[in-house]
Design a protein around this motif. Structure first.
Motif, PDB file in Angstrom:
ATOM      1  N   GLU A  67       0.704  -1.166  -0.197  1.00 17.27           N
ATOM      2  CA  GLU A  67       0.231   0.374  -0.383  1.00 17.27           C
ATOM      3  C   GLU A  67       0.686   1.773   0.134  1.00 17.27           C
ATOM      4  OE1 GLU A  67      -3.464   1.926   2.828  1.00 17.27           O
ATOM      5  OE2 GLU A  67      -2.104  -0.038   3.205  1.00 17.27           O
ATOM      6  N   VAL A  68       1.845   1.478   0.785  1.00 17.43           N
ATOM      7  CA  VAL A  68       2.771   2.328   0.956  1.00 17.43           C
ATOM      8  C   VAL A  68       3.710   1.718   0.762  1.00 17.43           C
ATOM      9  CG1 VAL A  68       2.920   4.674   2.500  1.00 17.43           C
ATOM     10  CG2 VAL A  68       1.005   3.411   2.544  1.00 17.43           C
ATOM     11  N   PRO A  69       4.755   1.474   0.025  1.00 18.64           N
ATOM     12  CA  PRO A  69       6.210   1.604  -0.358  1.00 18.64           C
ATOM     13  C   PRO A  69       7.156   2.754  -0.144  1.00 18.64           C
ATOM     14  CG  PRO A  69       5.010   1.801  -2.655  1.00 18.64           C
ATOM     15  CD  PRO A  69       4.231   2.660  -1.657  1.00 18.64           C
ATOM     16  N   GLY A  70       7.449   2.212   0.578  1.00 19.68           N
ATOM     17  CA  GLY A  70       9.238   3.001   1.469  1.00 19.68           C
ATOM     18  C   GLY A  70       8.971   3.721   2.616  1.00 19.68           C
ATOM     19  N   LEU A  71       7.754   3.142   3.164  1.00 18.62           N
ATOM     20  CA  LEU A  71       7.454   2.895   4.688  1.00 18.62           C
ATOM     21  C   LEU A  71       8.336   2.470   5.537  1.00 18.62           C
ATOM     22  CD1 LEU A  71       4.164   3.689   6.676  1.00 18.62           C
ATOM     23  CD2 LEU A  71       5.551   2.331   6.801  1.00 18.62           C
ATOM     24  N   LYS A  72       8.816   3.670   6.415  1.00 15.64           N
ATOM     25  CA  LYS A  72       9.570   3.230   7.621  1.00 15.64           C
ATOM     26  C   LYS A  72       9.026   2.561   8.767  1.00 15.64           C
ATOM     27  CE  LYS A  72      14.119   3.184   5.632  1.00 15.64           C
ATOM     28  NZ  LYS A  72      13.844   4.538   4.865  1.00 15.64           N
ATOM     29  N   ILE A  73       8.905   2.835  10.112  1.00 17.58           N
ATOM     30  CA  ILE A  73       8.813   2.871  11.554  1.00 17.58           C
ATOM     31  C   ILE A  73       9.922   2.524  12.217  1.00 17.58           C
ATOM     32  CG2 ILE A  73       7.274   2.542  13.570  1.00 17.58           C
ATOM     33  CD1 ILE A  73       4.861   0.759  11.642  1.00 17.58           C
ATOM     34  N   PRO A  74      11.307   3.820  12.172  1.00 16.10           N
ATOM     35  CA  PRO A  74      12.336   4.562  12.677  1.00 16.10           C
ATOM     36  C   PRO A  74      12.281   3.859  14.397  1.00 16.10           C
ATOM     37  CG  PRO A  74      11.675   6.608  11.719  1.00 16.10           C
ATOM     38  CD  PRO A  74      10.782   5.478  11.859  1.00 16.10           C
ATOM     39  N   ILE A  75      13.177   3.272  14.892  1.00 12.27           N
ATOM     40  CA  ILE A  75      12.914   2.808  16.709  1.00 12.27           C
ATOM     41  C   ILE A  75      14.535   3.021  16.533  1.00 12.27           C
ATOM     42  CG2 ILE A  75      13.355   1.317  18.521  1.00 12.27           C
ATOM     43  CD1 ILE A  75      11.644  -0.418  16.694  1.00 12.27           C
ATOM     44  N   ASP A  76      14.559   4.399  17.756  1.00 15.23           N
ATOM     45  CA  ASP A  76      15.517   4.344  18.353  1.00 15.23           C
ATOM     46  C   ASP A  76      16.122   5.611  17.064  1.00 15.23           C
ATOM     47  OD1 ASP A  76      15.258   4.171  21.240  1.00 15.23           O
ATOM     48  OD2 ASP A  76      16.320   1.993  20.552  1.00 15.23           O
ATOM     49  N   GLY A 125       6.131  13.596   5.591  1.00 22.37           N
ATOM     50  CA  GLY A 125       7.115  13.667   5.442  1.00 22.37           C
ATOM     51  C   GLY A 125       7.937  14.188   7.104  1.00 22.37           C
ATOM     52  N   GLU A 126       7.181  13.577   7.876  1.00 21.32           N
ATOM     53  CA  GLU A 126       7.873  13.915   8.863  1.00 21.32           C
ATOM     54  C   GLU A 126       9.194  13.234   9.527  1.00 21.32           C
ATOM     55  OE1 GLU A 126       7.337  16.176  12.911  1.00 21.32           O
ATOM     56  OE2 GLU A 126       5.536  16.272  11.163  1.00 21.32           O
ATOM     57  N   ALA A 135       1.935   5.289  11.437  1.00 23.72           N
ATOM     58  CA  ALA A 135       3.318   5.343  10.528  1.00 23.72           C
ATOM     59  C   ALA A 135       2.840   6.515   8.820  1.00 23.72           C
ATOM     60  CB  ALA A 135       3.737   4.799  10.159  1.00 23.72           C
ATOM     61  N   ILE A 136       2.052   5.352   8.212  1.00 18.83           N
ATOM     62  CA  ILE A 136       1.181   6.251   6.895  1.00 18.83           C
ATOM     63  C   ILE A 136       0.882   7.517   7.168  1.00 18.83           C
ATOM     64  CG2 ILE A 136      -0.280   6.212   5.315  1.00 18.83           C
ATOM     65  CD1 ILE A 136      -1.199   3.206   6.321  1.00 18.83           C
ATOM     66  N   ILE A 137       0.434   8.364   8.118  1.00 13.64           N
ATOM     67  CA  ILE A 137       0.269   9.465   8.398  1.00 13.64           C
ATOM     68  C   ILE A 137       1.905  10.004   7.793  1.00 13.64           C
ATOM     69  CG2 ILE A 137      -0.427  11.780   9.683  1.00 13.64           C
ATOM     70  CD1 ILE A 137      -2.785  10.149  10.616  1.00 13.64           C
ATOM     71  N   GLY A 181      18.308  12.295  16.932  1.00 16.01           N
ATOM     72  CA  GLY A 181      18.240  12.896  15.704  1.00 16.01           C
ATOM     73  C   GLY A 181      16.379  13.499  15.131  1.00 16.01           C
ATOM     74  N   ALA A 182      15.887  12.757  15.831  1.00 16.28           N
ATOM     75  CA  ALA A 182      14.404  13.367  14.748  1.00 16.28           C
ATOM     76  C   ALA A 182      13.750  13.921  15.632  1.00 16.28           C
ATOM     77  CB  ALA A 182      14.081  11.437  15.571  1.00 16.28           C
ATOM     78  N   ASP A 183      13.444  14.502  15.176  1.00 11.99           N
ATOM     79  CA  ASP A 183      11.891  16.096  15.704  1.00 11.99           C
ATOM     80  C   ASP A 183      11.272  15.739  16.479  1.00 11.99           C
ATOM     81  OD1 ASP A 183      13.693  17.731  13.799  1.00 11.99           O
ATOM     82  OD2 ASP A 183      12.524  17.431  12.583  1.00 11.99           O
ATOM     83  N   LEU A 184      10.463  13.955  16.084  1.00 11.02           N
ATOM     84  CA  LEU A 184      10.007  13.667  16.763  1.00 11.02           C
ATOM     85  C   LEU A 184       9.389  13.000  17.593  1.00 11.02           C
ATOM     86  CD1 LEU A 184       6.244  14.769  17.883  1.00 11.02           C
ATOM     87  CD2 LEU A 184       5.872  13.266  15.680  1.00 11.02           C
ATOM     88  N   MET A 185       9.541  12.264  18.590  1.00  8.29           N
ATOM     89  CA  MET A 185       9.503  11.126  19.380  1.00  8.29           C
ATOM     90  C   MET A 185       8.360  10.723  19.360  1.00  8.29           C
ATOM     91  SD  MET A 185      10.916   9.450  22.800  1.00  8.29           S
ATOM     92  CE  MET A 185       9.942   9.664  24.283  1.00  8.29           C
TER      93      MET A 185
END
Lengths: 216, 250
Positions: free
Chosen positions: B160-169, B202-203, B195-197, B172-176
């Protein structure tokens, strides 16, 4: 006797009232600085004043508007309680004679009406304590006793002014009742006459400055 | 069966600890005016049964504890628990209705804190508290399970959403981002949807591997040590990752 109750006893009662309330207020703030740091984390003068203002104005808060009759009664009660004795002509004459201090006086007729209004409001408050289940359940003997303490100077003052029963005796009883009320204030919930401003300032800041919610 | 003992010393200690300027003043100046009654939905929902009016609930719990200097029986404590946990949600609406702004919910929270030490907090809240201590979240989700769940959701949305990532740790990410442990345990699709949102917006965002549960049932239980630990865990994770903001789900 008259000399005694308007002399040394007056000094004692005003002294206990003023010193007592000062000590009380200072100790509330000092204890808060020591044990209630949360009070100062979000303190805001603006929110404090808005919170106090909305609760000093009749019907200025939602809960007051939901109980219009009782709100009207409490405002009559508190206004007459504070204004009548401070601006009563015969009290002012006394100040003028003894201390050469003078300020505005109410007309005697108006003061007379206000006294009756105050007594009526107090009776409604007693009656409400007896008949409203939600008030009755939190009412204790001390609530009635304090209402009596506050009513006594008005009732006896009314009798004295109209020279009912023996004037001399009535006047002394009236003065004594007033002095008892002053002495009792710092040690009972009547101290809310000053502490009201502190607790409202706290909650106004706590709700307002912390989360932008109005407390009225 | 003998009833469990009441530890009066701890009750007294706790009573003394909370009795600062606010509690003292509130308990003294309450005018017993009854304005708070109509603010309470327990009171309204019980056909205005005065037993549910807020000031009365405080008198029956904290008031009575101070009056008796902590010397209360187990039965009395159980009655208090039924009021503090069962008849009050600590919503603070009565505070807004009180002419003096007396913070009744804060006093109820203090009562819960005392009841907690006597083993009288509701059992499922205490299970959650234990889970916070053991796993860092209220539903005993291990870090391994959590990471697995996130990876699984990446796989599920791949088409459905190619390239989607769910980053962990991700440092330097803006939002935790933080969630309710229920999402990881029972509704992982909620994680995918968030995660899709973030992906579409582009968050720059990340989950922490520890401190991702933003619920605090320990606070409701009155177990304040654990409650503070929970908040600190989330805050420390954000600090460690250098996140600018903490996002809370729901």
């Amino acid at each position: 006797m008259y000399e005694f109750v308007t002399g040394p006893l007056a000094w004692v009662s005003f002294g206990i009232f003023l010193v007592g309330m000062t000590v009380k207020t200072v100790s509330v703030i000092r204890l808060a600085l020591k044990k209630d740091k949360v009070v100062f984390n979000h303190f805001s003068l603006g929110w404090s004043l808005r919170s106090i203002f909305h609760w000093l104005v009749p019907f200025g808060s939602r809960s007051m508007r939901e109980k219009p009759f009782f709100t009207a009664v409490t405002f009559i009660f508190h206004t007459c309680l504070l204004v009548t004795p401070v601006f009563l002509l015969s009290h002012n004459i006394l100040w003028d004679e003894r201390w050469d201090i003078s300020w505005w006086s109410l007309s005697e007729r108006l003061a007379d009406y206000m006294t009756v209004l105050f007594i009526a409001a107090a009776i409604v408050m007693i009656f409400r304590r007896l008949v409203s289940p939600e008030v009755r359940i939190v009412t204790s003997a001390s609530d009635y006793l304090l209402l009596a303490v506050v009513m006594a100077p008005f009732v006896t003052g009314y009798f004295a002014y109209h020279q009912w029963l023996r004037y001399d005796t009535m006047l002394i009883i009236h003065i004594l009742c007033g002095e008892i009320m002053l002495i009792v204030i710092p040690f009972t919930k009547l101290s809310h006459m000053v502490l009201f401003f502190l607790t409202r300032a706290h909650i106004g800041s706590e709700m307002g400055n912390r989360r932008g919610a109005a407390t009225w | 069966m003998a009833e469990p003992a009441v530890n009066t010393d701890i009750i007294r200690e706790k009573l003394a600890a909370v009795k600062g300027s606010r509690f003292k003043t509130w308990l003294q100046i309450c005018a017993h005016c009854g304005y708070c009654a109509d603010s309470c939905f327990f009171y309204l929902a019980h056909d205005k049964d005065p037993k549910y009016m807020p000031a009365y609930k405080v008198m029956k719990t904290l008031g009575r504890l101070y009056e008796k200097k902590g010397k209360v029986s187990r039965t009395e404590l159980e009655e208090m628990a039924s009021i503090a946990y069962g008849d009050c949600t600590a919503c603070r609406r009565c505070t807004l209705y009180c002419p003096f702004g007396i913070d009744i919910a804060v006093m109820m929270a203090a009562v819960r804190g005392i009841l907690c030490t006597q083993g009288l907090a509701p059992e499922n809240l205490m299970t959650a508290v234990q889970s916070y201590y053991d796993f860092g979240n209220q539903m005993s989700v291990t870090t391994e399970d959590f990471v697995d769940t996130c990876n699984w959701m990446v796989e599920e949305t791949e088409e459905e959403v190619p390239g989607l990532k769910i980053p962990i740790d991700q440092p330097g990410a803006d939002l935790m981002y933080t969630i309710n442990a229920r999402e990881a345990k029972f509704y992982p699709q909620d994680i995918a949807e968030a995660a899709i949102i973030f992906h579409a917006a582009g968050e720059s965002w990340t989950f922490p591997s520890m401190g991702w549960d933003d619920t605090n049932l320990a606070m409701f239980a009155g177990e304040m040590k654990c409650a503070a630990r929970n908040v600190k865990m989330v805050y420390d994770a954000a600090k460690k990752l250098g996140a600018k903001r903490i996002g809370v789900s729901e």
